[in-house]
Design a protein around this motif. Structure first.
Motif, PDB file in Angstrom:
ATOM      1  N   TYR A 200       8.566 -21.041  85.684  1.00 29.47           N
ATOM      2  CA  TYR A 200       8.417 -19.676  85.419  1.00 29.47           C
ATOM      3  C   TYR A 200       9.018 -18.589  84.507  1.00 29.47           C
ATOM      4  O   TYR A 200       8.510 -17.788  83.646  1.00 29.47           O
ATOM      5  N   ILE A 201      10.648 -18.431  84.010  1.00 30.21           N
ATOM      6  CA  ILE A 201      10.954 -17.724  82.806  1.00 30.21           C
ATOM      7  C   ILE A 201      11.988 -18.878  82.108  1.00 30.21           C
ATOM      8  O   ILE A 201      12.015 -19.094  81.939  1.00 30.21           O
ATOM      9  N   ASN A 202      11.286 -18.196  81.257  1.00 29.36           N
ATOM     10  CA  ASN A 202      11.860 -18.205  79.907  1.00 29.36           C
ATOM     11  C   ASN A 202      12.871 -17.532  79.205  1.00 29.36           C
ATOM     12  O   ASN A 202      13.148 -16.152  79.931  1.00 29.36           O
ATOM     13  N   GLU A 205      13.132 -13.562  79.476  1.00 30.37           N
ATOM     14  CA  GLU A 205      11.914 -12.647  80.061  1.00 30.37           C
ATOM     15  C   GLU A 205      12.795 -12.189  81.439  1.00 30.37           C
ATOM     16  O   GLU A 205      13.655 -12.181  82.511  1.00 30.37           O
ATOM     17  N   GLU A 206      12.240 -10.551  81.463  1.00 22.84           N
ATOM     18  CA  GLU A 206      12.093  -9.929  83.377  1.00 22.84           C
ATOM     19  C   GLU A 206      11.799 -10.690  83.700  1.00 22.84           C
ATOM     20  O   GLU A 206      10.298 -11.083  83.994  1.00 22.84           O
ATOM     21  N   GLN A 209       7.883  -9.413  84.476  1.00 23.44           N
ATOM     22  CA  GLN A 209       6.759  -8.461  83.764  1.00 23.44           C
ATOM     23  C   GLN A 209       6.202 -10.575  83.201  1.00 23.44           C
ATOM     24  O   GLN A 209       5.295 -10.429  83.920  1.00 23.44           O
ATOM     25  N   GLU A 210       6.441 -10.988  82.678  1.00 26.25           N
ATOM     26  CA  GLU A 210       5.873 -12.487  81.708  1.00 26.25           C
ATOM     27  C   GLU A 210       5.741 -14.059  82.763  1.00 26.25           C
ATOM     28  O   GLU A 210       4.931 -13.592  83.495  1.00 26.25           O
ATOM     29  N   PRO A 211       7.261 -13.643  84.548  1.00 32.46           N
ATOM     30  CA  PRO A 211       6.765 -14.553  84.911  1.00 32.46           C
ATOM     31  C   PRO A 211       5.649 -14.548  85.522  1.00 32.46           C
ATOM     32  O   PRO A 211       4.791 -14.985  86.302  1.00 32.46           O
ATOM     33  N   GLN A 213       3.680 -11.818  86.118  1.00 31.38           N
ATOM     34  CA  GLN A 213       2.126 -12.605  85.335  1.00 31.38           C
ATOM     35  C   GLN A 213       1.646 -13.770  85.797  1.00 31.38           C
ATOM     36  O   GLN A 213       0.387 -13.914  85.707  1.00 31.38           O
ATOM     37  N   ARG A 214       2.347 -14.510  84.992  1.00 32.03           N
ATOM     38  CA  ARG A 214       1.818 -16.345  85.475  1.00 32.03           C
ATOM     39  C   ARG A 214       1.773 -16.693  86.560  1.00 32.03           C
ATOM     40  O   ARG A 214       0.930 -17.296  86.958  1.00 32.03           O
ATOM     41  N   THR A 217      -1.546 -15.367  87.780  1.00 30.60           N
ATOM     42  CA  THR A 217      -2.558 -15.710  86.774  1.00 30.60           C
ATOM     43  C   THR A 217      -3.160 -17.070  87.811  1.00 30.60           C
ATOM     44  O   THR A 217      -4.309 -18.100  88.614  1.00 30.60           O
TER      45      THR A 217
END
Length: 284
Positions: A200-202, A205-206, A209-211, A213-214, A217
């Motif tokens: 889940y971590i690109n 990325e923090e 934050q984005e991870p 959020q995924r 979802t």
């Protein structure tokens, strides 16, 4: 389980204390906050640490390479000071991996950088290394295992003197209340993560934050709220608070001194697990 500790930040809000000491090495009593946190995890049997280093990594390395156990243990001195026989020991059974994860990396990047050191680990622990608690860790781990999600974090009420203000349209105040008396909660760190977190971590990325959020979802992120002791080390005022507790012999985070290992009688608050969708505002 292995414990990943993020130790590479600049600690800008503690710069008025010292510009030369990295934040995890700011002392409480005889030992740095990093040591207190590692003692906490070791008390519950988690003694394999991965330190994600960055700012002043040399200071942290030198501290442990030249570690003096007699500073925080009873010992017998003999032969005119030539012999030191330790009665107690601190870190003799710890394993510590020192990993350079970059001076300016964020938490997500630091975690990705040590993925190779977590090979074979289905679940691991992680922490910001700047907050102390008397959380009964086995309770959080049990809650995590029962829910079967990918990630969990400690959720706490902030001990702040600010006031929360609600507006009823325009500039009319609908409500004002002390933050520590509200239902507002924050991310207190103390993560439990499955190896799938790395999917889940690109790059760049923090973590929260984005991870996260995924994960939200997909309903794969849960929080473990705790009303017991939790205190950060973000500012010099925070350091003074922790120093005062330590000096008075009232340091709740020193769970290793109360003889409690299973975690089911420790702490002065109630931990309770709730679904992540109810505490979206808790993510740091």
């Amino acid at each position: 389980m292995k414990v990943v500790l993020f130790c590479g930040g600049l600690g800008l809000r503690l710069r008025d204390y010292s510009e030369n000491i990295p934040k995890p090495m700011v002392s409480i009593g005889y030992r740095p906050i990093l040591w207190h946190m590692m003692k906490y995890y070791a008390h519950y049997g988690h003694k394999d640490f991965i330190l994600c280093l960055g700012h002043r990594a040399d200071t942290i390395k030198d501290y442990f390479v030249n570690y003096n156990e007699y500073v925080s243990n009873d010992f017998v001195l003999s032969a005119g000071g030539k012999n030191i026989d330790l009665i107690n020991r601190d870190i003799h059974d710890w394993k510590i991996t020192f990993a350079d994860t970059g001076v300016h990396s964020n938490i997500g990047q630091r975690l990705k950088a040590v993925e190779k050191y977590l090979e074979g680990e289905e679940v691991f622990l992680a922490n910001y290394s700047d907050g102390l608690t008397d959380l009964p860790l086995p309770k959080q781990i049990d809650h995590f295992n029962k829910n079967g999600k990918i990630a969990s974090f400690l959720c706490v009420r902030p001990n702040l003197s600010y006031h929360l203000v609600s507006l009823n349209g325009g500039d009319t105040v609908a409500n004002i209340q002390s933050m520590n008396k509200s239902n507002f909660q924050i991310n207190g760190g103390y993560f439990i993560l499955k190896k799938e977190i790395f999917n889940y971590i690109n790059d760049g990325e923090e973590l929260v934050q984005e991870p996260f959020q995924r994960l939200i979802t997909e309903q794969q992120l849960i929080a473990y709220p705790y009303d017991g002791f939790w205190a950060p080390m973000d500012t010099f005022k925070d350091k003074q608070h922790l120093d005062d507790l330590y000096a008075k012999g009232n340091a709740p985070w020193q769970v290793w001194k109360n003889g409690n290992v299973n975690g089911y009688t420790n702490g002065n608050g109630n931990g309770r697990g709730i679904a992540m969708e109810n505490v979206y505002q808790s993510v740091k």
